[in-house]
Motif scaffolding. Structure first.
Motif, PDB file in Angstrom:
ATOM      1  N   TYR A  35      38.858  14.988  -4.467  1.00  0.00           N
ATOM      2  CA  TYR A  35      40.120  14.430  -4.002  1.00  0.00           C
ATOM      3  C   TYR A  35      39.924  13.833  -2.615  1.00  0.00           C
ATOM      4  CZ  TYR A  35      42.478  17.533  -7.416  1.00  0.00           C
ATOM      5  OH  TYR A  35      42.910  18.180  -8.551  1.00  0.00           O
ATOM      6  N   LEU A  41      50.390  11.190   1.928  1.00  0.00           N
ATOM      7  CA  LEU A  41      50.058  10.806   0.543  1.00  0.00           C
ATOM      8  C   LEU A  41      49.636  11.982  -0.312  1.00  0.00           C
ATOM      9  CD1 LEU A  41      48.087   7.484   1.159  1.00  0.00           C
ATOM     10  CD2 LEU A  41      50.487   7.767   0.541  1.00  0.00           C
ATOM     11  N   GLY A  42      49.514  13.153   0.270  1.00  0.00           N
ATOM     12  CA  GLY A  42      49.105  14.316  -0.514  1.00  0.00           C
ATOM     13  C   GLY A  42      47.658  14.208  -0.947  1.00  0.00           C
ATOM     14  N   LEU A  43      47.318  14.882  -2.031  1.00  0.00           N
ATOM     15  CA  LEU A  43      45.969  14.850  -2.570  1.00  0.00           C
ATOM     16  C   LEU A  43      45.920  13.859  -3.723  1.00  0.00           C
ATOM     17  CD1 LEU A  43      46.210  17.868  -1.339  1.00  0.00           C
ATOM     18  CD2 LEU A  43      44.230  18.310  -2.778  1.00  0.00           C
ATOM     19  N   ARG A  44      44.964  12.981  -3.682  1.00  0.00           N
ATOM     20  CA  ARG A  44      44.799  12.006  -4.765  1.00  0.00           C
ATOM     21  C   ARG A  44      43.432  12.195  -5.390  1.00  0.00           C
ATOM     22  NH1 ARG A  44      45.862   6.368  -2.109  1.00  0.00           N
ATOM     23  NH2 ARG A  44      44.804   7.384  -0.363  1.00  0.00           N
ATOM     24  N   GLY A  99      45.778  23.878 -21.409  1.00  0.00           N
ATOM     25  CA  GLY A  99      47.172  23.528 -21.195  1.00  0.00           C
ATOM     26  C   GLY A  99      47.592  23.611 -19.757  1.00  0.00           C
ATOM     27  N   GLY A 100      46.677  23.304 -18.852  1.00  0.00           N
ATOM     28  CA  GLY A 100      47.048  23.341 -17.443  1.00  0.00           C
ATOM     29  C   GLY A 100      47.058  24.729 -16.858  1.00  0.00           C
ATOM     30  N   GLN A 101      46.650  25.734 -17.644  1.00  0.00           N
ATOM     31  CA  GLN A 101      46.663  27.095 -17.122  1.00  0.00           C
ATOM     32  C   GLN A 101      45.301  27.395 -16.501  1.00  0.00           C
ATOM     33  OE1 GLN A 101      47.206  30.171 -20.006  1.00  0.00           O
ATOM     34  NE2 GLN A 101      47.895  31.655 -18.516  1.00  0.00           N
ATOM     35  N   TYR A 102      45.088  26.817 -15.353  1.00  0.00           N
ATOM     36  CA  TYR A 102      43.838  27.058 -14.660  1.00  0.00           C
ATOM     37  C   TYR A 102      44.097  27.016 -13.166  1.00  0.00           C
ATOM     38  CZ  TYR A 102      43.911  21.962 -14.181  1.00  0.00           C
ATOM     39  OH  TYR A 102      44.288  20.673 -13.901  1.00  0.00           O
ATOM     40  N   GLN A 104      42.469  25.941  -9.505  1.00  0.00           N
ATOM     41  CA  GLN A 104      41.432  25.194  -8.814  1.00  0.00           C
ATOM     42  C   GLN A 104      41.080  25.894  -7.516  1.00  0.00           C
ATOM     43  OE1 GLN A 104      41.603  20.835  -8.619  1.00  0.00           O
ATOM     44  NE2 GLN A 104      43.351  20.913 -10.002  1.00  0.00           N
TER      45      GLN A 104
ATOM     46  N   TYR B  32      51.353  24.221 -17.790  1.00  0.00           N
ATOM     47  CA  TYR B  32      51.931  25.202 -16.888  1.00  0.00           C
ATOM     48  C   TYR B  32      52.315  24.524 -15.574  1.00  0.00           C
ATOM     49  CZ  TYR B  32      50.703  29.206 -19.749  1.00  0.00           C
ATOM     50  OH  TYR B  32      50.635  30.125 -20.754  1.00  0.00           O
ATOM     51  N   THR B  34      52.243  24.901 -11.516  1.00  0.00           N
ATOM     52  CA  THR B  34      51.405  25.599 -10.554  1.00  0.00           C
ATOM     53  C   THR B  34      51.771  25.187  -9.134  1.00  0.00           C
ATOM     54  OG1 THR B  34      49.621  25.427 -12.199  1.00  0.00           O
ATOM     55  CG2 THR B  34      49.020  26.169  -9.999  1.00  0.00           C
ATOM     56  N   TYR B  36      50.456  25.433  -4.980  1.00  0.00           N
ATOM     57  CA  TYR B  36      49.370  25.692  -4.050  1.00  0.00           C
ATOM     58  C   TYR B  36      49.915  25.679  -2.621  1.00  0.00           C
ATOM     59  CZ  TYR B  36      45.791  24.949  -7.644  1.00  0.00           C
ATOM     60  OH  TYR B  36      44.996  25.051  -8.753  1.00  0.00           O
ATOM     61  N   GLN B  49      51.636  30.572 -10.713  1.00  0.00           N
ATOM     62  CA  GLN B  49      51.689  29.694 -11.881  1.00  0.00           C
ATOM     63  C   GLN B  49      52.604  30.307 -12.931  1.00  0.00           C
ATOM     64  OE1 GLN B  49      48.138  29.313 -14.633  1.00  0.00           O
ATOM     65  NE2 GLN B  49      48.100  27.274 -13.715  1.00  0.00           N
ATOM     66  N   TYR B  87      52.336  22.607  -2.377  1.00  0.00           N
ATOM     67  CA  TYR B  87      52.223  21.581  -3.401  1.00  0.00           C
ATOM     68  C   TYR B  87      52.636  22.136  -4.754  1.00  0.00           C
ATOM     69  CZ  TYR B  87      49.369  18.833  -0.159  1.00  0.00           C
ATOM     70  OH  TYR B  87      48.923  18.113   0.911  1.00  0.00           O
ATOM     71  N   LEU B  89      52.452  21.326  -8.863  1.00  0.00           N
ATOM     72  CA  LEU B  89      51.757  20.547  -9.893  1.00  0.00           C
ATOM     73  C   LEU B  89      52.481  20.762 -11.208  1.00  0.00           C
ATOM     74  CD1 LEU B  89      49.484  21.131  -7.712  1.00  0.00           C
ATOM     75  CD2 LEU B  89      47.884  20.758  -9.577  1.00  0.00           C
ATOM     76  N   ARG B  92      50.716  15.212 -15.367  1.00  0.00           N
ATOM     77  CA  ARG B  92      49.380  14.644 -15.433  1.00  0.00           C
ATOM     78  C   ARG B  92      49.435  13.152 -15.164  1.00  0.00           C
ATOM     79  NH1 ARG B  92      45.691  18.082 -17.981  1.00  0.00           N
ATOM     80  NH2 ARG B  92      46.672  19.911 -18.871  1.00  0.00           N
ATOM     81  N   LEU B  99      46.157  18.014 -13.964  1.00  0.00           N
ATOM     82  CA  LEU B  99      47.455  18.016 -13.315  1.00  0.00           C
ATOM     83  C   LEU B  99      47.384  17.339 -11.949  1.00  0.00           C
ATOM     84  CD1 LEU B  99      48.520  21.635 -14.247  1.00  0.00           C
ATOM     85  CD2 LEU B  99      49.373  19.504 -15.232  1.00  0.00           C
ATOM     86  N   PHE B 101      48.553  16.490  -8.098  1.00  0.00           N
ATOM     87  CA  PHE B 101      49.191  17.005  -6.891  1.00  0.00           C
ATOM     88  C   PHE B 101      50.230  16.001  -6.417  1.00  0.00           C
ATOM     89  CE2 PHE B 101      46.971  20.751  -5.228  1.00  0.00           C
ATOM     90  CZ  PHE B 101      45.891  20.813  -6.092  1.00  0.00           C
ATOM     91  N   GLY B 102      51.365  16.518  -5.990  1.00  0.00           N
ATOM     92  CA  GLY B 102      52.369  15.673  -5.352  1.00  0.00           C
ATOM     93  C   GLY B 102      52.056  15.528  -3.876  1.00  0.00           C
TER      94      GLY B 102
END
Lengths: 115, 111
Positions: A35, A41-44, A99-102, A104, B32, B34, B36, B49, B87, B89, B92, B99, B101-102
């Motif tokens: 990223y 701008l947040g994280l891109r 399904g996004g259940q992770y 980072q 999900y 999430t 941060y 989450q 943040y 999430l 996507r 996912l 980040f905003g």
């Protein structure tokens, strides 16, 4: 504890130089991400990788490339650095996405200045 | 492109409960939600989450209504050390991207 390390905390490069940012994780995670973070701008997401030798473009891949030759290492390459690539670069890793259940796990970041 | 929307900044006094709401209108059925937390000069770290209803851990609670189009992060009795960017999430990007980040909510806790 999960550890994600980045090769440098601070880096200063000149316009046109080729820049390598290295990221290493010690949790045997399949997924790795790069990223950039800029004020307001947040994280891109630049690029990500789901497996060794695999890479996929994120939202802002232009001007960047990546390499993942080993599972634990994910490199971000700026082929010809430009001043608009001055930014904070963050690397992250995670286990397999379900399904996004992770979760980072992020490194401390590299603040790159291109002059 | 799925996006999340959250307030840019919030202020709170120490000891108060803080609620930060995020909208994620296009969240996918299987995804999900999430949150941060990021302190200055550090990478973000996972807080909490959830998929629906309410989730609570030692740091925060997460409230998700039945339609899942929004979520609220609740921080009980904040202290100065909770000053950070938060943040959400819940969406996507195009294709198979992870996912997104905003832009985050900058919380400032005042003594």
């Amino acid at each position: 504890d999960v550890k994600v390390t980045q090769s440098s905390r601070y880096l200063v490069k000149r316009t046109g130089e080729k820049v390598f940012l290295e990221c290493v994780q010690d949790m045997d995670h399949e997924n790795m991400f790069w990223y950039r973070q800029d004020p307001g701008l947040g994280l891109r997401l630049i690029y990500f990788s789901y497996d060794v030798k695999m890479k996929e473009k994120g939202d802002i891949p232009e001007g960047y490339s990546v390499s993942r030759e080993k599972k634990e290492r994910f490199s971000l390459i700026l082929e010809s650095a430009s001043t608009n690539q001055t930014s904070m670069y963050l690397c992250a890793s995670s286990s397999v996405t379900l399904g996004g259940q992770y979760e980072q796990y992020f490194g401390p970041g590299t603040r790159l200045t291109v002059t | 492109l799925a996006k999340t929307t959250q307030p840019i900044s919030m202020d709170s006094y120490e000891g108060q409960e803080v609620n930060i709401t995020c909208s994620h209108n296009n969240i996918a059925t299987n995804d999900y939600i999430t949150w941060y937390q990021q302190f200055p000069s550090q990478g973000p770290r996972f807080i909490i989450q959830g998929y629906k209803t309410k989730v609570t851990n030692e740091v925060a609670s997460l409230f998700i209504p039945a339609d899942r189009k929004s979520s609220t992060l609740s921080l009980p009795r904040v202290s100065l050390s909770d000053t950070a960017v938060y943040y959400c999430l819940g969406g996507r990007g195009a294709g198979n991207t992870p996912l997104v980040f905003g832009k985050g909510t900058r919380l400032s806790v005042i003594a």
